[in-house]
Write a protein that holds these residues in place. Structure first.
Motif, mmCIF file in Angstrom:
data_model
loop_
_atom_site.group_PDB
_atom_site.id
_atom_site.type_symbol
_atom_site.label_atom_id
_atom_site.label_comp_id
_atom_site.label_asym_id
_atom_site.label_seq_id
_atom_site.Cartn_x
_atom_site.Cartn_y
_atom_site.Cartn_z
ATOM 1 N N LEU A 7 0.821 -1.212 0.000
ATOM 2 C CA LEU A 7 0.000 0.000 0.000
ATOM 3 C C LEU A 7 0.857 1.266 0.000
ATOM 4 C CD1 LEU A 7 -2.834 -1.054 2.473
ATOM 5 C CD2 LEU A 7 -3.017 -0.759 -0.014
ATOM 6 N N SER A 8 2.000 1.200 0.648
ATOM 7 C CA SER A 8 2.923 2.329 0.649
ATOM 8 C C SER A 8 3.412 2.618 -0.775
ATOM 9 C CB SER A 8 4.109 2.016 1.572
ATOM 10 O OG SER A 8 5.006 3.092 1.607
ATOM 11 N N GLY A 9 3.782 1.583 -1.498
ATOM 12 C CA GLY A 9 4.185 1.761 -2.892
ATOM 13 C C GLY A 9 3.036 2.237 -3.755
ATOM 14 N N PHE A 10 1.856 1.696 -3.486
ATOM 15 C CA PHE A 10 0.650 2.071 -4.225
ATOM 16 C C PHE A 10 0.397 3.572 -4.106
ATOM 17 C CE2 PHE A 10 -3.921 2.853 -4.304
ATOM 18 C CZ PHE A 10 -4.313 2.228 -5.476
ATOM 19 N N THR A 11 0.392 4.077 -2.875
ATOM 20 C CA THR A 11 0.092 5.498 -2.681
ATOM 21 C C THR A 11 1.192 6.385 -3.255
ATOM 22 O OG1 THR A 11 1.068 5.486 -0.454
ATOM 23 C CG2 THR A 11 -1.315 5.125 -0.617
ATOM 24 N N GLY A 74 0.855 10.864 4.942
ATOM 25 C CA GLY A 74 -0.599 11.011 4.927
ATOM 26 C C GLY A 74 -1.053 12.399 5.348
ATOM 27 N N CYS A 75 -0.480 12.930 6.416
ATOM 28 C CA CYS A 75 -0.865 14.275 6.876
ATOM 29 C C CYS A 75 -0.496 15.328 5.838
ATOM 30 C CB CYS A 75 -0.194 14.593 8.210
ATOM 31 S SG CYS A 75 -0.879 13.656 9.588
ATOM 32 N N TRP A 76 0.687 15.189 5.242
ATOM 33 C CA TRP A 76 1.087 16.125 4.196
ATOM 34 C C TRP A 76 0.132 16.029 3.008
ATOM 35 C CZ3 TRP A 76 2.019 15.970 -0.893
ATOM 36 C CH2 TRP A 76 2.564 17.109 -1.470
ATOM 37 N N GLY A 77 -0.289 14.804 2.666
ATOM 38 C CA GLY A 77 -1.217 14.626 1.551
ATOM 39 C C GLY A 77 -2.522 15.363 1.781
ATOM 40 N N LEU A 78 -3.056 15.282 2.983
ATOM 41 C CA LEU A 78 -4.291 16.002 3.305
ATOM 42 C C LEU A 78 -4.066 17.515 3.302
ATOM 43 C CD1 LEU A 78 -5.733 13.755 6.156
ATOM 44 C CD2 LEU A 78 -6.506 13.891 3.770
ATOM 45 N N LEU A 79 -2.931 17.937 3.825
ATOM 46 C CA LEU A 79 -2.602 19.360 3.835
ATOM 47 C C LEU A 79 -2.455 19.896 2.414
ATOM 48 C CD1 LEU A 79 -1.907 21.858 5.555
ATOM 49 C CD2 LEU A 79 0.478 21.110 5.488
ATOM 50 N N ALA A 155 5.378 -3.602 -6.927
ATOM 51 C CA ALA A 155 4.073 -4.082 -7.409
ATOM 52 C C ALA A 155 2.966 -3.108 -6.990
ATOM 53 C CB ALA A 155 3.787 -5.481 -6.877
ATOM 54 N N GLY A 156 3.028 -2.624 -5.761
ATOM 55 C CA GLY A 156 2.055 -1.630 -5.308
ATOM 56 C C GLY A 156 2.148 -0.352 -6.119
ATOM 57 N N GLY A 157 3.377 0.071 -6.420
ATOM 58 C CA GLY A 157 3.572 1.276 -7.222
ATOM 59 C C GLY A 157 3.018 1.130 -8.626
ATOM 60 N N ALA A 158 3.265 -0.016 -9.242
ATOM 61 C CA ALA A 158 2.756 -0.249 -10.601
ATOM 62 C C ALA A 158 1.231 -0.202 -10.615
ATOM 63 C CB ALA A 158 3.252 -1.592 -11.127
ATOM 64 N N LEU A 159 0.617 -0.855 -9.643
ATOM 65 C CA LEU A 159 -0.839 -0.837 -9.568
ATOM 66 C C LEU A 159 -1.352 0.572 -9.270
ATOM 67 C CD1 LEU A 159 -3.434 -2.508 -9.728
ATOM 68 C CD2 LEU A 159 -3.238 -2.861 -7.261
ATOM 69 N N GLY A 160 -0.653 1.289 -8.414
ATOM 70 C CA GLY A 160 -1.050 2.660 -8.088
ATOM 71 C C GLY A 160 -1.039 3.571 -9.299
ATOM 72 N N ALA A 161 -0.003 3.448 -10.137
ATOM 73 C CA ALA A 161 0.076 4.269 -11.347
ATOM 74 C C ALA A 161 -1.079 3.962 -12.286
ATOM 75 C CB ALA A 161 1.411 4.047 -12.048
ATOM 76 N N ASN A 185 -2.319 6.132 3.582
ATOM 77 C CA ASN A 185 -1.067 6.262 4.332
ATOM 78 C C ASN A 185 -1.324 6.314 5.831
ATOM 79 O OD1 ASN A 185 0.012 8.137 1.653
ATOM 80 N ND2 ASN A 185 1.275 6.467 2.418
ATOM 81 N N LEU A 186 -2.380 6.999 6.229
ATOM 82 C CA LEU A 186 -2.690 7.090 7.661
ATOM 83 C C LEU A 186 -3.121 5.740 8.224
ATOM 84 C CD1 LEU A 186 -4.454 10.574 7.733
ATOM 85 C CD2 LEU A 186 -2.134 10.000 8.507
#
Length: 197
Positions: A7-11, A74-79, A155-161, A185-186
């Protein structure tokens, strides 16, 4: 553990795709925004992997620090979702005049890079930190642990893209997709913190 790192790679790649979309509005060019986002993303990963892990490499509570890093992302993403609409005046001031010149574009690119530096540095520190955690708690060789973590994260990154480009923007829009990535992320941060207990 593997699911968290997936999930970290995905996001991470969801952010990258969505940042390109978001920064195209202020750069005025898709190719320039792609270049700025990729350069900032890779530079941040480098800084996190080199600088942050020098500090975190001495810690023995890797999973908690991993949770902190995911929480920062995650907090930066929301900000970012909240603040970006309010940055139009900053970009206009940086660009000066019509903002189409090289100086204006360089100023906007520099500011955009600085906006991405904190979360990408946190992303860059996650892999070395997790390698340290896994290697310290298993009988497998060092190479096996790195390979497994890298594979899961990639693998998470590829799926995320793919998901960001083909589904999220279409069905949720950029801001909701960024909020979803930040929320993920949170959740990963809370899960890692819980596991560390």
């Amino acid at each position: 553990m593997a699911l968290m790192f997936f999930l970290s790679g995905f996001t991470g790649l969801v952010y990258q795709v969505l940042w390109v979309r978001r920064f195209t509005h202020v750069m005025g060019s898709g190719s320039v925004s792609v270049s700025v986002v990729i350069a900032a993303f890779m530079g941040g990963l480098f800084l996190g992997a080199v600088l942050l892990t020098r500090v975190l490499g001495r810690c023995r509570d890797e999973l908690r620090w991993y949770a902190v890093l995911e929480g920062v992302i995650g907090c930066w993403g929301l900000l970012f979702v909240w603040s970006f609409p309010h940055l139009a005046s900053v970009y206009a001031w940086l660009a000066g005049g019509d903002g189409s010149g090289v100086t204006g574009l360089a100023a906007k690119a520099t500011f955009s890079t600085l906006l991405m530096l904190l979360p990408t540095a946190a992303m860059g520190a996650t892999l070395p930190l997790m390698v340290q955690y896994v290697v310290g708690r298993q009988d497998r060789g060092f190479g096996d642990a790195i390979g497994l973590l890298y594979a899961v994260n990639t693998a998470g990154g590829a799926l995320g893209a793919l998901v960001a480009g083909f589904l999220l923007i279409e069905f949720l829009g950029v801001d909701r997709s960024l909020s979803l990535a930040a929320a993920t992320n949170l959740v990963v941060a809370l899960s890692a913190w819980w596991l560390s207990s």
